[in-house]
Design an enzyme around this catalytic site. Structure first.
Site, PDB file in Angstrom:
ATOM      1  N   HIS A 295       0.839  -1.206   0.000  1.00  0.00           N
ATOM      2  CA  HIS A 295       0.000   0.000   0.000  1.00  0.00           C
ATOM      3  C   HIS A 295       0.869   1.248   0.000  1.00  0.00           C
ATOM      4  CE1 HIS A 295       0.192   1.100   4.365  1.00  0.00           C
ATOM      5  NE2 HIS A 295       0.179  -0.201   4.597  1.00  0.00           N
TER       6      HIS A 295
ATOM      7  N   ASP B  35       6.081   1.194   7.247  1.00  0.00           N
ATOM      8  CA  ASP B  35       4.674   0.909   6.946  1.00  0.00           C
ATOM      9  C   ASP B  35       4.115   1.989   6.036  1.00  0.00           C
ATOM     10  OD1 ASP B  35       2.080  -0.076   7.009  1.00  0.00           O
ATOM     11  OD2 ASP B  35       1.628   0.790   8.960  1.00  0.00           O
TER      12      ASP B  35
ATOM     13  N   GLU C  96      -4.960   1.894   2.314  1.00  0.00           N
ATOM     14  CA  GLU C  96      -5.108   0.693   3.135  1.00  0.00           C
ATOM     15  C   GLU C  96      -5.374   1.071   4.585  1.00  0.00           C
ATOM     16  OE1 GLU C  96      -3.780  -2.350   5.986  1.00  0.00           O
ATOM     17  OE2 GLU C  96      -2.860  -0.395   5.625  1.00  0.00           O
ATOM     18  N   GLU C  97      -4.712   2.118   5.059  1.00  0.00           N
ATOM     19  CA  GLU C  97      -4.741   2.436   6.484  1.00  0.00           C
ATOM     20  C   GLU C  97      -6.113   2.860   6.983  1.00  0.00           C
ATOM     21  OE1 GLU C  97      -2.471   1.585   8.244  1.00  0.00           O
ATOM     22  OE2 GLU C  97      -0.482   2.004   7.452  1.00  0.00           O
TER      23      GLU C  97
ATOM     24  N   ASP D 130       3.246  -6.097   3.565  1.00  0.00           N
ATOM     25  CA  ASP D 130       2.711  -5.059   4.445  1.00  0.00           C
ATOM     26  C   ASP D 130       2.893  -5.451   5.912  1.00  0.00           C
ATOM     27  OD1 ASP D 130       1.459  -2.881   5.546  1.00  0.00           O
ATOM     28  OD2 ASP D 130      -0.566  -3.591   5.166  1.00  0.00           O
TER      29      ASP D 130
ATOM     30  N   HIS E 266       2.667   2.929  13.094  1.00  0.00           N
ATOM     31  CA  HIS E 266       1.703   4.017  13.251  1.00  0.00           C
ATOM     32  C   HIS E 266       2.186   5.093  14.223  1.00  0.00           C
ATOM     33  CE1 HIS E 266      -1.878   1.179  11.962  1.00  0.00           C
ATOM     34  NE2 HIS E 266      -0.959   1.355  11.012  1.00  0.00           N
TER      35      HIS E 266
END
Length: 474
Positions: free
Chosen positions: A282, A294, A328-329, A356, A427
């Site tokens: 992603h 990420d 995606e997130e 991912d 994140h």
């Protein structure tokens, strides 16, 4: 990520490896030798780190619908074109638009202190004056659900559940419902807001964001995550036996949807160009950091794996398609839209896999293929074993963006990336280029390149994957 156990009989690793050792029609000796050469070249060094560096240096954070997201689409189109991919194009994807704003969480009693916090993605904001209320602490979402409403009404719920560090990301699966579902459960009991211990393993004073999902049958209340050290502090004050009060303020808000895009590039097949082996990652990231791990690492892994195959003297029989998914997130918009737009092509997708879960290394191969194809997966594993990759079972998920394809019967592989340290930075503001080790990234590229090459040259397909398929080892 975690799927039901299988209905079919298990196959032992010994059986499958023995079957794979018999000369089979799945691959020619030349194809297997090319796979080994490709593996060794990748381990010796790739350009993957340069791809990650380019993305985080030239673009940075790229949250869905933001200016950074649009810049990432332009970057990816240019990068794939420069690397020599064919049929480079974008697919427009409508994405939700949420703006984080500012977040403040403070203990006001019994011992006032500010806490490090972030709003959980998708959360509503607080009133301008903020929210102040007494805290009720629970150890899990299940414990919260069991409380009577009179113990929760008018209070701020604090879910204090620590994430376990695991290689296979199972620790994440155990606690992520606190973030995704906690606000609605708390709201239905009359809570004014939710605070959770971050869904992450970092011992540093950094808060982990991520998305939530509001239920339609519950009021929408503000939701925050606090760092692990601050969660420890809050827990100690709760244990003092004195009433604990928090003050919260957030300017988070939702805006109208915006346009983003999936970005696609291909290495055309020389014999069956209409059949597709899909490599996904992603392109978006959360807004709090540059998203090097990420999923900049995943973007680099799949781009470089396909590029190395394109440089071979021999060409893949099937088309290898790299898809960099939008959003995606914050809702899997790109994966869903790809499956919708490509619905007529889905029967021609031979297999798909996604990167991912950080940079790696890859430590395990799992599949979700027709049970009769498990010996072929075992033979693939033999080529991967010099990379210290072990066999898994036949319950692979393929990755979040591939769920619509998997549910449509497309076989998938999981080249399991080592998640031991991944959730230290997941994140957070700390997801930076400094966290990337080029040699680890090269091992992951090697694994993805081998799997893609073998999938593209296999005689026959991988069957069609049942949603409740075999758990046989390979």
């Amino acid at each position: 990520m975690y799927r039901p156990a299988a209905l079919f009989p298990a196959f032992s690793a010994a059986f499958l490896l023995a079957a794979a050792a018999v000369p089979a029609a799945d691959w020619s000796e030349q194809d297997l030798a090319t796979a080994a050469t490709l593996r060794d070249r990748a381990v010796a060094g790739t350009n993957a780190f340069d791809h990650v560096s380019g993305l985080v240096t030239e673009v940075g954070p790229r949250f869905a619908g933001s200016a950074g997201d649009a810049a990432a689409v332009r970057w990816a189109l240019n990068r794939l074109g420069t690397l020599g991919f064919s049929n480079v194009r974008s697919q427009d994807v409508l994405v939700p638009r949420w703006v984080r704003g500012t977040a403040e969480v403070s203990i006001v009693a019994p011992y006032p202190q500010p806490l490090v916090a972030v709003a959980i993605g998708g959360s509503v904001g607080t009133p301008e004056e903020g929210i102040e209320a007494q805290v009720v602490t629970v150890g899990s979402l299940e414990a919260l659900s069991a409380l009577p409403a009179n113990q929760v009404s008018g209070k701020i719920v604090f879910i204090d559940q620590r994430m376990e560090r695991t290689r296979d990301a199972s620790g994440y699966g155990a606690v992520v419902p606190n973030r995704s579902q906690g606000a609605s459960v708390a709201a239905n009991l009359g809570a004014t807001a939710l605070v959770i211990r971050s869904v992450g393993t970092s011992p540093d004073r950094v808060a982990h964001t991520g998305g939530l999902s509001y239920r339609t049958d519950a009021p929408r209340i503000p939701a925050f995550a606090i760092s692990n050290p601050d969660a420890d502090l809050l827990a100690r004050q709760v244990k003092s036996g004195k009433p604990v009060r928090l003050r919260l303020r957030s300017t988070a808000r939702e805006l109208p949807p915006a346009w983003s895009a999936n970005v696609i590039g291909e290495i055309p097949g020389s014999q069956s160009p209409n059949e597709v082996v899909l490599l996904g990652a992603h392109l978006d990231s959360w807004d709090v950091g540059p998203g090097a791990v990420d999923d900049g690492a995943g973007v680099a892994i799949v781009m470089e794996a396909a590029r190395l195959i394109a440089k071979l003297d021999r060409k893949p029989a099937r088309t290898i398609r790299v898809v960099l998914f939008a959003n995606e997130e914050f809702g899997l918009s790109g994966g869903r839209e790809y499956a919708r737009l490509m619905s007529e092509e889905i029967p021609r997708h031979v297999i798909a896999f996604e990167a991912d879960l950080g940079q790696g290394p890859v430590w395990r191969l799992q599949s979700r293929v027709g049970v009769e194809q498990l010996p072929a997966v075992a033979q693939m594993l033999q080529v991967l074993e010099p990379l210290k990759i072990e066999g898994g079972d036949n319950t692979a998920s393929g990755g979040a963006d591939l769920r619509p394809l998997r549910e449509a019967g497309v076989p998938v592989l999981d080249l399991s990336l080592d998640a031991t340290n991944y959730f230290d930075i997941h994140h957070t503001t700390n997801d930076t280029l400094a966290k990337i080790d080029p040699k680890i990234l090269d091992q992951s590229v090697a694994a993805y390149a081998v799997a893609a090459w073998l999938a593209s040259t296999k005689q026959g397909d991988f069957g069609r994957a049942s949603q409740q398929t075999s758990a046989g080892s390979h």
